[in-house]
Design an enzyme around this catalytic site. Structure first.
Site, PDB file in Angstrom:
ATOM      1  N   VAL A 101       0.898  -1.158   0.153  1.00 44.78           N
ATOM      2  CA  VAL A 101       0.038  -0.088  -0.008  1.00 44.78           C
ATOM      3  C   VAL A 101       0.881   1.283  -0.063  1.00 44.78           C
ATOM      4  O   VAL A 101       0.719   2.342  -0.705  1.00 44.78           O
ATOM      5  CB  VAL A 101      -0.871   0.004   1.227  1.00 44.78           C
ATOM      6  N   CYS A 102       1.928   1.275   0.703  1.00 45.24           N
ATOM      7  CA  CYS A 102       2.719   2.300   0.932  1.00 45.24           C
ATOM      8  C   CYS A 102       3.474   2.513  -0.284  1.00 45.24           C
ATOM      9  O   CYS A 102       3.755   3.857  -0.637  1.00 45.24           O
ATOM     10  CB  CYS A 102       3.817   2.379   2.208  1.00 45.24           C
ATOM     11  N   THR A 103       3.875   1.525  -1.094  1.00 46.64           N
ATOM     12  CA  THR A 103       4.360   1.767  -2.436  1.00 46.64           C
ATOM     13  C   THR A 103       3.792   2.634  -3.380  1.00 46.64           C
ATOM     14  O   THR A 103       4.287   3.633  -4.010  1.00 46.64           O
ATOM     15  CB  THR A 103       4.867   0.370  -3.080  1.00 46.64           C
ATOM     16  N   GLU A 155       1.261   4.609  -2.374  1.00 46.40           N
ATOM     17  CA  GLU A 155       1.275   6.011  -1.890  1.00 46.40           C
ATOM     18  C   GLU A 155       2.402   6.891  -2.140  1.00 46.40           C
ATOM     19  O   GLU A 155       2.138   8.045  -2.582  1.00 46.40           O
ATOM     20  CB  GLU A 155       1.046   5.988  -0.450  1.00 46.40           C
ATOM     21  N   LEU A 156       3.810   6.149  -1.931  1.00 47.31           N
ATOM     22  CA  LEU A 156       4.537   7.169  -2.374  1.00 47.31           C
ATOM     23  C   LEU A 156       4.792   7.550  -3.700  1.00 47.31           C
ATOM     24  O   LEU A 156       4.968   8.667  -4.041  1.00 47.31           O
ATOM     25  CB  LEU A 156       5.904   6.351  -1.964  1.00 47.31           C
TER      26      LEU A 156
END
Length: 215
Positions: free
Chosen positions: A44-46, A48-49
């Site tokens: 998920v954070c991939t 987002e960034l």
């Protein structure tokens, strides 16, 4: 420590993908967004960034500096940056903190034992040029952050910091706003010479200041 709205946010120095950062000095007179990630190579954070990198121009237009945080080491960041580019088509264009010792995470209360004893929760802090906390949001690991909503909130915060207005539910840039109750009708005549619509004595709708409708 628990940060509350209106608190001056803690200062810190940290290593990032763009070199060392002294947070308050780095912010200068800009608005800031600090957002945390549990660790590198999380799916998920991939996304987002990558999305924040795509939106960098929108943050720049609003005089907002963006700073990411992950509890992994700095030597682990380049491989994740490569993954982000491959997965999202975006090159990381803002600093990402390597908070391996969790110094920043502890300052900002990002370790929540009910969620994880070791990894940060996924929080967003919007910080004003006065270094005070304007907004905080914390997301579960399974739900990606909505950065269009964060841009919308920044628009509202910047508008309401300059004018005696508040923004209604679902407001977007350019739409009508609300005259705050602390402004009397007499004072409102000077501030909003084009007039307003009174829905209730405490609910007065007016064109957003700075738009053609407000002139």
């Amino acid at each position: 420590m628990t940060l509350r709205l209106g608190d001056t946010v803690p200062d810190f120095t940290a290593e990032t993908t763009e070199g060392p950062v002294s947070f308050h000095e780095w912010l200068g007179n800009s608005w800031g967004i600090l957002f945390s990630h549990p660790k590198n190579f999380t799916p998920v954070c991939t996304t987002e960034l990558g999305q924040v990198a795509h939106l960098k121009g929108e943050f720049d237009k609003r005089n907002v500096k963006v700073l990411g945080l992950s509890v992994d080491s700095l030597d682990n960041h380049p491989a994740w940056v490569d993954d982000i580019k491959l997965a999202t088509g975006a090159q990381l264009n803002f600093p990402l903190i390597a908070d391996k010792d969790r110094k920043v995470s502890d300052l900002y209360d990002l370790i929540h034992p009910n969620a994880s004893d070791t990894a940060t929760v996924r929080s967003v802090f919007v910080i004003g040029p006065d270094k005070k906390l304007k907004l905080t949001l914390t997301y579960p690991a399974s739900t990606g952050r909505n950065f269009q909503e964060i841009l919308r909130v920044v628009d509202s915060l910047q508008l309401t910091a300059q004018h005696s207005v508040a923004t209604p539910a679902d407001w977007k840039q350019g739409e009508d706003v609300i005259i705050v109750p602390s402004v009397s009708d007499e004072a409102a005549k000077e501030k909003f010479p084009a007039g307003w619509k009174t829905v209730k004595p405490y609910l007065r709708i007016v064109a957003q200041p700075g738009t053609a409708a407000a002139e």
